[in-house]
Scaffold this motif. Structure first.
Motif, PDB file in Angstrom:
ATOM      1  N   TYR A 127     -68.184  41.780 -67.646  1.00 23.12           N
ATOM      2  CA  TYR A 127     -68.337  42.370 -66.476  1.00 23.12           C
ATOM      3  C   TYR A 127     -67.746  41.066 -66.247  1.00 23.12           C
ATOM      4  O   TYR A 127     -68.179  40.110 -66.546  1.00 23.12           O
ATOM      5  CB  TYR A 127     -69.855  41.750 -66.420  1.00 23.12           C
ATOM      6  N   LYS A 128     -67.447  41.038 -64.915  1.00 21.62           N
ATOM      7  CA  LYS A 128     -66.463  40.108 -64.252  1.00 21.62           C
ATOM      8  C   LYS A 128     -67.317  39.383 -63.088  1.00 21.62           C
ATOM      9  O   LYS A 128     -67.184  40.454 -62.040  1.00 21.62           O
ATOM     10  CB  LYS A 128     -65.213  40.237 -64.190  1.00 21.62           C
ATOM     11  N   HIS A 129     -67.711  38.343 -63.187  1.00 19.18           N
ATOM     12  CA  HIS A 129     -68.105  37.661 -61.686  1.00 19.18           C
ATOM     13  C   HIS A 129     -67.536  36.480 -61.054  1.00 19.18           C
ATOM     14  O   HIS A 129     -66.543  36.051 -61.718  1.00 19.18           O
ATOM     15  CB  HIS A 129     -69.251  36.977 -62.759  1.00 19.18           C
ATOM     16  N   TYR A 130     -66.700  36.819 -59.949  1.00 20.21           N
ATOM     17  CA  TYR A 130     -66.646  35.562 -59.056  1.00 20.21           C
ATOM     18  C   TYR A 130     -67.875  34.681 -58.931  1.00 20.21           C
ATOM     19  O   TYR A 130     -68.063  34.715 -57.633  1.00 20.21           O
ATOM     20  CB  TYR A 130     -65.278  36.036 -58.068  1.00 20.21           C
ATOM     21  N   TRP A 131     -67.478  33.673 -59.422  1.00 19.49           N
ATOM     22  CA  TRP A 131     -68.714  32.416 -58.358  1.00 19.49           C
ATOM     23  C   TRP A 131     -68.600  31.900 -56.962  1.00 19.49           C
ATOM     24  O   TRP A 131     -69.145  32.087 -56.506  1.00 19.49           O
ATOM     25  CB  TRP A 131     -68.787  31.217 -59.384  1.00 19.49           C
ATOM     26  N   ASN A 132     -67.145  31.946 -56.747  1.00 14.07           N
ATOM     27  CA  ASN A 132     -66.815  31.981 -55.485  1.00 14.07           C
ATOM     28  C   ASN A 132     -65.105  31.537 -55.484  1.00 14.07           C
ATOM     29  O   ASN A 132     -64.743  32.494 -56.001  1.00 14.07           O
ATOM     30  CB  ASN A 132     -66.955  30.538 -55.154  1.00 14.07           C
ATOM     31  N   ASP A 133     -64.356  31.764 -54.571  1.00  9.55           N
ATOM     32  CA  ASP A 133     -63.120  32.098 -54.616  1.00  9.55           C
ATOM     33  C   ASP A 133     -61.745  31.188 -55.322  1.00  9.55           C
ATOM     34  O   ASP A 133     -60.994  31.454 -55.944  1.00  9.55           O
ATOM     35  CB  ASP A 133     -61.988  31.541 -53.107  1.00  9.55           C
ATOM     36  N   TRP A 134     -62.869  29.982 -56.207  1.00  5.58           N
ATOM     37  CA  TRP A 134     -61.760  29.818 -57.361  1.00  5.58           C
ATOM     38  C   TRP A 134     -62.502  29.684 -58.213  1.00  5.58           C
ATOM     39  O   TRP A 134     -61.976  28.843 -59.613  1.00  5.58           O
ATOM     40  CB  TRP A 134     -60.984  28.597 -56.487  1.00  5.58           C
ATOM     41  N   VAL A 135     -63.854  30.345 -58.848  1.00  2.91           N
ATOM     42  CA  VAL A 135     -64.553  29.911 -60.058  1.00  2.91           C
ATOM     43  C   VAL A 135     -64.836  31.679 -60.172  1.00  2.91           C
ATOM     44  O   VAL A 135     -65.199  32.398 -59.749  1.00  2.91           O
ATOM     45  CB  VAL A 135     -65.620  28.787 -60.098  1.00  2.91           C
TER      46      VAL A 135
END
Length: 430
Positions: free
Chosen positions: A341-349
């Protein structure tokens, strides 16, 4: 009359000014160097491929890419036998090697370089691609830290055809988890080899048919076969279909291979000659777009004689087939699964969590006490993009192996090995 004369004089002055500007422009143009292909206005072909530069004197475009990567790895417990994890080399519990921890090392050998070209032809765009990294032979951590540059990919592609060394068709790169550790999790097929591949549209996706370089991984099961070697009679055949619908990604693939061995001889049993068996594999992969840019991915393979395709690192115990005492060859059943599972915390993390499992059914393993029965792996990371083309991050890596290891003298079975690692990395793409 005075007004008319004034108007004529004004017109003459404007005309003289324009003539002086034109004279200056022509003088500047005459003194400037001749414009070469790179200084000329871009051709429509070059404009359509941003990032590429036109090679002077030709219609070919070129693009240079790659990255510089530095890794620091800290093996908290056990060992993965290098900065790239080789799960089969994890030492067994209770051995001296399992107690040699912790251990720290650093390297930049994953740094990568590639060159791509594009040339317009009557058959369409002719693309070439050559790529290498520094995971070749050599290495001297005491002084120079020199490592050999090795070939990863080298192929050309035009229309529906691709030929050269590339990622095997019996793989699905879109569902491979993003990890800092070089090899990634266990349980999925990955290989680069010479091949010829034809791809065409089929329904909502693309169908690929390929003939790929064979490599017999048949191994003898007893010391009476010291001269047993793998032979290859035919290329390996692969078919794959994949698509990218609005909800994610899907792929299925099939592999057929012939696994042969020349047993030499005659041995002490009087057996000699060549023998072979049929190997096959089936792959299924699926990825789901979830929240925002997040993705949940699964990949699984099952078959017989597919040992060399598994992403477990190099080890003699990953046999695809065994040469038995009667001279016959048996394809080793095996299967593997990977989930991530790939999760984007925000645009840069962003973060990826991945689990992998591989299992072999070694009926007559060559090394009765050390053949691999199963491998489990876990990767979990936190990656940052502090500025353009740059990634820094930290990752936890876990590995577990189980051996067949039946000892007739003691009755012992299935010893385990465990390893834990913390890795930090910095990557700059160019």
């Amino acid at each position: 009359m005075k007004a008319l004369r004034a108007a004529l004089e004004a017109v003459q002055k404007r005309q003289q000014a324009l003539e002086r500007k034109e004279a200056v422009r022509q003088a500047a143009a005459a003194s400037a160097p001749a414009a070469g292909p790179l200084l000329a206005v871009k051709s429509p072909f070059a404009t359509a491929h941003p990032g590429y530069l036109q090679i002077p004197g030709s219609n070919t475009l070129i693009k240079i890419g790659g990255y510089v990567k530095v890794d620091g790895v800290y093996d908290v417990k056990g060992s993965f036998n290098g900065t790239a994890a080789t799960f089969g080399d994890i030492p067994l519990e209770g051995t001296a090697a399992s107690k040699r921890n912790p251990n720290f090392s650093a390297t930049a050998r994953e740094s990568r370089f590639n060159i791509a070209t594009l040339t317009p032809t009557e058959l369409g765009e002719l693309k070439t691609f050559i790529e290498g990294d520094f995971y070749g032979a050599g290495g001297n951590a005491e002084q120079s830290n020199s490592y050999g540059f090795r070939l990863r990919q080298a192929y050309f592609e035009v229309g529906p055809w691709l030929a050269g060394q590339a990622w095997t068709t019996f793989a699905d790169l879109e569902t491979v988890p993003e990890t800092l550790e070089f090899n990634g999790p266990s349980g999925f097929p990955i290989a680069r080899q010479a091949l010829v591949r034809y791809t065409t549209a089929l329904g909502p996706g693309a169908l690929s048919l390929a003939f790929e370089n064979p490599s017999s991984d048949a191994q003898y099961t007893h010391a009476v076969w010291p001269d047993s070697i793998g032979t290859n009679f035919a290329p390996e055949g692969v078919v794959r279909w994949k698509a990218d619908p609005s909800w994610g990604h899907v792929a299925v693939a099939g592999l057929a291979r012939e696994i042969s061995a020349d047993t030499g001889g005659p041995n002490i049993f009087g057996i000699t000659g060549k023998s072979s068996t049929f190997g096959w594999g089936v792959l299924g992969a699926i990825g789901f777009n979830t929240i925002g840019k997040d993705r949940l991915s699964f990949q699984g393979i099952v078959g017989e004689g597919i040992g060399r395709y598994f992403n477990n690192g190099a080890d003699d115990n990953y046999q695809g087939a065994s040469v038995n005492l009667d001279g016959s060859v048996r394809a080793t059943p095996a299967f593997g699964v990977t989930a991530s599972y790939k999760h984007y915390w925000n645009d840069w993390v962003r973060s990826t969590v991945a689990y992998g499992h591989t299992e072999y059914d070694n009926e007559l393993p060559r090394d009765q006490l050390n053949s691999i029965r199963s491998i489990d792996s876990v990767h979990a990371n936190l990656l940052f993009n502090p500025f353009v083309n740059t990634t820094v991050g930290v990752e936890y890596v876990f590995g577990h192996i189980k051996k067949d290891a039946f000892d007739p003298a003691t009755g012992a079975t299935g010893p385990d090995g465990w390893a834990h690692r913390i890795q930090t990395s910095a990557i700059v793409n160019f």
